[in-house]
Write an enzyme that holds these catalytic residues in place. Structure first.
Site, PDB file in Angstrom:
ATOM      1  N   ASP A 178      -7.012   1.137 -25.696  1.00  0.00           N
ATOM      2  CA  ASP A 178      -7.498   0.915 -24.341  1.00  0.00           C
ATOM      3  C   ASP A 178      -7.479   2.208 -23.537  1.00  0.00           C
ATOM      4  OD1 ASP A 178      -7.866  -1.769 -24.770  1.00  0.00           O
ATOM      5  OD2 ASP A 178      -5.915  -2.345 -23.981  1.00  0.00           O
ATOM      6  N   GLU A 231       1.221  -9.136   8.459  1.00  0.00           N
ATOM      7  CA  GLU A 231       1.232  -7.695   8.736  1.00  0.00           C
ATOM      8  C   GLU A 231       2.215  -6.949   7.834  1.00  0.00           C
ATOM      9  OE1 GLU A 231      -0.396  -4.464  10.739  1.00  0.00           O
ATOM     10  OE2 GLU A 231      -0.948  -6.585  10.792  1.00  0.00           O
ATOM     11  N   PRO A 289       0.808  -1.224   0.000  1.00  0.00           N
ATOM     12  CA  PRO A 289       0.000   0.000   0.000  1.00  0.00           C
ATOM     13  C   PRO A 289       0.839   1.272   0.000  1.00  0.00           C
ATOM     14  CG  PRO A 289      -0.833  -1.560   1.611  1.00  0.00           C
ATOM     15  CD  PRO A 289       0.485  -2.097   1.144  1.00  0.00           C
ATOM     16  N   ARG A 315      -0.721  -9.090 -21.931  1.00  0.00           N
ATOM     17  CA  ARG A 315      -1.551  -8.719 -23.076  1.00  0.00           C
ATOM     18  C   ARG A 315      -0.840  -7.754 -24.016  1.00  0.00           C
ATOM     19  NH1 ARG A 315      -4.652  -4.320 -22.908  1.00  0.00           N
ATOM     20  NH2 ARG A 315      -6.456  -5.408 -23.787  1.00  0.00           N
TER      21      ARG A 315
END
Length: 260
Positions: A173, A120, A93, A158
């Site tokens: 895209d 954690e 994060p 891709r």
């Protein structure tokens, strides 16, 4: 290219590599995925890979020693294959958000070591010594790094030559040109759809310009739809495109008309 994946759950990766259009990338080894189960590099009867954090608190912390041994085995394998030393990417994060531009850069690179954390977190000393980049999928927390690793692998796979049926598909895209994608339509030309609150069906038609066969008009309509949708939903992308000088005079004239 090659991905070496450090994970406690290697079984999560096999189904992903065998389905969908991106399976071509894995079957042909255009994207060579090598899984490194972390417990194989742990010691003791229980092959522990985690312990309680110093200072107390909830959760467990992944230990340095198994990670160091696993990474050493990966480096030895890379050297034996004559490959480059690949950077270590940790999914966290605290990392920078993953963008299409970063995906494109990775797709053109030799690959990376993908470190899938659990519990954690990972002992900071390993991160300081061995991690080259931290990547985040967004402002939320997952149970581990496996899903982010799969996401990154899909986005990169891709883009490999021969994976998509049409090599130009990814160029249209969302985010490929910094904007969101335009709407798309297929058959039938007119479709009866139920009203949202019930009642009589409403006939929805395909925008006439898409049926015109006039390629320049179609291209302009699609560009204007991109601009309108991006301005409404992600205005910061319009601002970024302006800073990069990627908006034409026609684009700016159209946007001014929307904002008046």
């Amino acid at each position: 290219m090659r991905f070496d994946v450090i994970t406690l759950f290697p079984e999560l990766f096999a189904p992903f590599q065998s389905v969908g259009v991106t399976r071509r990338a894995f079957e042909t080894r255009a994207v060579d995925v090598r899984l490194w189960p972390l417990r194989d590099h742990a010691e003791g009867v229980y092959r522990r890979v985690d312990d309680r954090p110093f200072g107390g608190g909830p959760g467990m912390v992944m230990l340095v020693e198994p990670l160091v041994r696993c990474l050493a085995a990966i480096r030895a394998s890379q050297a034996a294959d004559g490959g480059a030393r690949l950077p270590v990417v940790l999914f966290s994060p605290a990392g920078r958000p993953l963008t299409q531009q970063r995906v494109e850069a990775l797709a053109a690179s030799p690959g990376a070591v993908l470190l899938c954390g659990r519990y954690e977190g990972i002992d900071q000393r390993f991160i300081d010594a061995h991690v080259d980049e931290e990547i985040s999928l967004g402002d939320y927390v997952l149970s581990g790094g496996e899903l982010p690793a799969l996401t990154l692998m899909d986005a990169v796979a891709r883009l490999q030559p021969g994976v998509l049926h049409d090599a130009a598909s990814h160029q249209q895209d969302s985010f490929s040109d910094g904007l969101l994608d335009c709407p798309h339509y297929s058959r039938p030309e007119v479709l009866p759809l139920p009203a949202r609150e019930g009642g009589e069906p409403i006939e929805q038609g395909v925008p006439p310009v898409l049926l015109s066969g006039h390629h320049a008009h179609i291209a302009r309509w699609r560009r204007e739809q991109q601009l309108a949708i991006t301005l409404r939903r992600r205005p910061e992308l319009i601002a970024a495109a302006r800073e990069r000088g990627e908006l034409s005079k026609k684009d700016e004239d159209f946007l001014r008309g929307l904002t008046l």
